[in-house]
Design a protein around this motif. Structure first.
Motif, PDB file in Angstrom:
ATOM      1  N   ASP A  51     -33.202  25.256   8.134  1.00 47.30           N
ATOM      2  CA  ASP A  51     -31.856  24.670   8.109  1.00 47.30           C
ATOM      3  C   ASP A  51     -31.891  23.150   7.974  1.00 47.30           C
ATOM      4  N   SER A  52     -31.327  22.666   6.882  1.00 41.69           N
ATOM      5  CA  SER A  52     -31.153  21.213   6.709  1.00 41.69           C
ATOM      6  C   SER A  52     -29.673  20.882   6.562  1.00 41.69           C
ATOM      7  N   GLU A  53     -28.810  21.823   7.003  1.00 39.09           N
ATOM      8  CA  GLU A  53     -27.364  21.679   6.824  1.00 39.09           C
ATOM      9  C   GLU A  53     -26.639  21.451   8.151  1.00 39.09           C
ATOM     10  N   ASN A  54     -27.229  20.624   8.989  1.00 38.39           N
ATOM     11  CA  ASN A  54     -26.577  20.212  10.243  1.00 38.39           C
ATOM     12  C   ASN A  54     -26.186  21.382  11.139  1.00 38.39           C
ATOM     13  N   GLY A  55     -27.104  22.330  11.282  1.00 41.64           N
ATOM     14  CA  GLY A  55     -26.868  23.426  12.210  1.00 41.64           C
ATOM     15  C   GLY A  55     -25.979  24.536  11.697  1.00 41.64           C
ATOM     16  N   VAL A  95     -38.478  37.421   5.376  1.00 39.28           N
ATOM     17  CA  VAL A  95     -37.472  36.767   4.538  1.00 39.28           C
ATOM     18  C   VAL A  95     -37.300  35.335   5.029  1.00 39.28           C
ATOM     19  N   ILE A  96     -37.394  34.377   4.113  1.00 41.55           N
ATOM     20  CA  ILE A  96     -37.209  32.961   4.455  1.00 41.55           C
ATOM     21  C   ILE A  96     -36.039  32.429   3.634  1.00 41.55           C
ATOM     22  N   ILE A  97     -35.041  31.909   4.338  1.00 40.34           N
ATOM     23  CA  ILE A  97     -33.885  31.303   3.685  1.00 40.34           C
ATOM     24  C   ILE A  97     -34.036  29.792   3.757  1.00 40.34           C
ATOM     25  N   LEU A  98     -34.027  29.142   2.614  1.00 37.01           N
ATOM     26  CA  LEU A  98     -34.103  27.679   2.554  1.00 37.01           C
ATOM     27  C   LEU A  98     -32.699  27.154   2.303  1.00 37.01           C
ATOM     28  N   ASP A  99     -32.088  26.618   3.338  1.00 43.72           N
ATOM     29  CA  ASP A  99     -30.669  26.236   3.277  1.00 43.72           C
ATOM     30  C   ASP A  99     -30.496  24.754   3.615  1.00 43.72           C
ATOM     31  N   SER A 100     -30.499  23.864   2.626  1.00 41.26           N
ATOM     32  CA  SER A 100     -30.587  24.165   1.205  1.00 41.26           C
ATOM     33  C   SER A 100     -31.724  23.349   0.606  1.00 41.26           C
ATOM     34  N   ILE A 101     -32.017  23.593  -0.675  1.00 43.80           N
ATOM     35  CA  ILE A 101     -33.081  22.829  -1.329  1.00 43.80           C
ATOM     36  C   ILE A 101     -32.520  21.645  -2.127  1.00 43.80           C
ATOM     37  N   SER A 102     -31.215  21.450  -2.074  1.00 46.63           N
ATOM     38  CA  SER A 102     -30.632  20.276  -2.743  1.00 46.63           C
ATOM     39  C   SER A 102     -31.082  18.990  -2.069  1.00 46.63           C
ATOM     40  N   GLN A 103     -31.283  19.062  -0.741  1.00 48.26           N
ATOM     41  CA  GLN A 103     -31.722  17.864  -0.016  1.00 48.26           C
ATOM     42  C   GLN A 103     -33.090  17.378  -0.476  1.00 48.26           C
ATOM     43  N   VAL A 104     -33.932  18.316  -0.930  1.00 49.26           N
ATOM     44  CA  VAL A 104     -35.255  17.917  -1.428  1.00 49.26           C
ATOM     45  C   VAL A 104     -35.103  17.012  -2.642  1.00 49.26           C
ATOM     46  N   TRP A 105     -34.222  17.404  -3.548  1.00 49.35           N
ATOM     47  CA  TRP A 105     -34.037  16.626  -4.768  1.00 49.35           C
ATOM     48  C   TRP A 105     -33.365  15.287  -4.467  1.00 49.35           C
ATOM     49  N   THR A 126     -30.751  28.141  -1.232  1.00 52.39           N
ATOM     50  CA  THR A 126     -29.383  27.777  -1.584  1.00 52.39           C
ATOM     51  C   THR A 126     -29.368  26.384  -2.212  1.00 52.39           C
ATOM     52  N   MET A 127     -28.435  26.194  -3.124  1.00 50.09           N
ATOM     53  CA  MET A 127     -28.256  24.894  -3.777  1.00 50.09           C
ATOM     54  C   MET A 127     -26.762  24.600  -3.863  1.00 50.09           C
ATOM     55  N   ARG A 128     -26.397  23.419  -3.473  1.00 48.72           N
ATOM     56  CA  ARG A 128     -24.988  23.059  -3.611  1.00 48.72           C
ATOM     57  C   ARG A 128     -24.726  22.617  -5.054  1.00 48.72           C
ATOM     58  N   THR A 129     -23.504  22.772  -5.474  1.00 51.51           N
ATOM     59  CA  THR A 129     -23.135  22.389  -6.836  1.00 51.51           C
ATOM     60  C   THR A 129     -22.076  21.294  -6.805  1.00 51.51           C
ATOM     61  N   LYS A 130     -22.014  20.579  -7.899  1.00 52.53           N
ATOM     62  CA  LYS A 130     -20.965  19.569  -8.068  1.00 52.53           C
ATOM     63  C   LYS A 130     -20.398  19.724  -9.474  1.00 52.53           C
ATOM     64  N   LEU A 146     -19.871  23.731 -13.155  1.00 53.09           N
ATOM     65  CA  LEU A 146     -20.603  23.283 -11.984  1.00 53.09           C
ATOM     66  C   LEU A 146     -22.090  23.167 -12.275  1.00 53.09           C
ATOM     67  N   LYS A 147     -22.695  22.164 -11.685  1.00 49.90           N
ATOM     68  CA  LYS A 147     -24.121  21.911 -11.890  1.00 49.90           C
ATOM     69  C   LYS A 147     -24.803  21.836 -10.531  1.00 49.90           C
ATOM     70  N   ALA A 148     -25.929  22.552 -10.378  1.00 46.71           N
ATOM     71  CA  ALA A 148     -26.648  22.555  -9.105  1.00 46.71           C
ATOM     72  C   ALA A 148     -27.305  21.212  -8.866  1.00 46.71           C
ATOM     73  N   VAL A 149     -27.291  20.771  -7.612  1.00 44.94           N
ATOM     74  CA  VAL A 149     -27.988  19.547  -7.228  1.00 44.94           C
ATOM     75  C   VAL A 149     -29.442  19.916  -6.971  1.00 44.94           C
ATOM     76  N   GLN A 150     -30.197  19.859  -8.028  1.00 46.21           N
ATOM     77  CA  GLN A 150     -31.641  20.074  -8.015  1.00 46.21           C
ATOM     78  C   GLN A 150     -32.144  19.645  -9.380  1.00 46.21           C
ATOM     79  N   ARG A 151     -33.435  19.640  -9.546  1.00 41.58           N
ATOM     80  CA  ARG A 151     -33.986  19.219 -10.835  1.00 41.58           C
ATOM     81  C   ARG A 151     -33.534  20.175 -11.937  1.00 41.58           C
TER      82      ARG A 151
END
Length: 287
Positions: free
Chosen positions: A48-52, A91-101, A143-147, A166-171
């Motif tokens: 979790d990188s989405e503030n809990g 199962v591993i949920i990465l929420d989210s990977i947008s923060q990596v980018w 998960t990836m957030r979009t803008k 919409l475009k995902a915030v990732q590479r």
């Protein structure tokens, strides 16, 4: 360099959910995980990188949470995946990977020197992160957030920004790495924008639930494990059968000891049944 027949092996799904804030990516990920693990949330972890936000759905079951704090570096995510794997998570949920980018873009912006050449310091870190996801021995849901994305179109001699989706915030192109990608809208409806399983492509929008995860699990299991192949090797009665199987699986290095052992077993049995066909050194008298 050799050709071999294609074969369908059991897989671990590597999938992504992309959508805007509030579209239900975390909740949908947990429902998918429930189906993938047949309801056993003890084998599910959320990085979790989405503030809990991961704890908001604790009523679904007692899944595991690994909370990350800034900076959200790819190395920190890689370490988190290792922690989950070591703990036996399925199962591993990465929420989210947008923060990596976001972190890598910030890192790039602070590097001195040529901006273009500085990507050589960014790309290997992103690649290592993606490779960790693809190679992990667990189902992974990212998960990836979009803008909203825009393009400039010329109209009456002026360039006017126009929405193009919409475009995902990732590479760019990261979606290509996943087997399955769901786009989730603000009303929580999902469509598959990328689907190598062919379970959802071309299908109308739907709401993700645990049955969706079960459907994906069935696809993942519709293949052959190494243990299945080892049983095939052990069931070979003669060298001709073993040779035919070896020609099918010779490229799987993990099976080499199994083929060697079964070859020796068959030769030993043949020697006991037909000792006149073998010389004293254990080799066929005709060879």
């Amino acid at each position: 360099m050799n050709l071999r027949k294609s074969e369908r092996k059991r897989a671990k799904i590597k999938m992504a959910l992309q959508g805007s804030a509030g579209s239900g990516k975390t909740y949908s990920s947990l429902l998918l995980a429930k189906g993938l693990i047949n309801g056993d949330f003890s084998k599910v972890a959320i990085v979790d990188s989405e503030n809990g936000s991961a704890d908001l759905y604790a009523h679904l079951g007692q899944y595991n949470v690994l909370s990350l704090t800034p900076p959200f570096t790819p190395e920190k995510y890689i370490q988190a995946i290792d922690v989950c794997l070591k703990a036996g998570m399925k199962v591993i949920i990465l929420d989210s990977i947008s923060q990596v980018w976001d972190e890598l873009l910030d890192f790039h912006s602070k590097l001195p020197g040529n901006s273009f050449s500085n990507w050589n310091k960014v790309t290997p870190r992103q690649r290592a992160f993606v490779d960790k996801i693809l190679q992990a021995d667990a189902h992974i849901i990212a998960t990836m957030r979009t803008k909203q994305d825009y393009v400039l179109n010329q109209k009456d001699g002026k360039y006017i920004p126009e929405k193009v989706g919409l475009k995902a915030v990732q590479r760019d192109g990261v979606d290509y790495e996943f087997t399955l990608v769901f786009d989730i809208d603000s009303k929580h409806f999902a469509v598959a924008s990328k689907d190598r399983t062919n379970l959802f492509s071309g299908k109308p929008e739907f709401t993700i639930n645990s049955a969706t995860g079960k459907k994906i699990l069935e696809w993942c299991n519709d293949g052959e494990t190494l243990e299945d192949t080892r049983l095939k090797i052990q069931s070979c009665k003669d060298l001709e059968q073993l040779r035919a199987l070896y020609q099918q699986y010779y490229s799987t290095q993990e099976l080499a000891p199994d083929f060697k052992l079964q070859k020796e077993t068959i030769e030993a049995k043949t020697h006991l049944l037909n000792p006149q066909k073998f010389s004293q050194n254990g080799h066929s008298a005709h060879s």
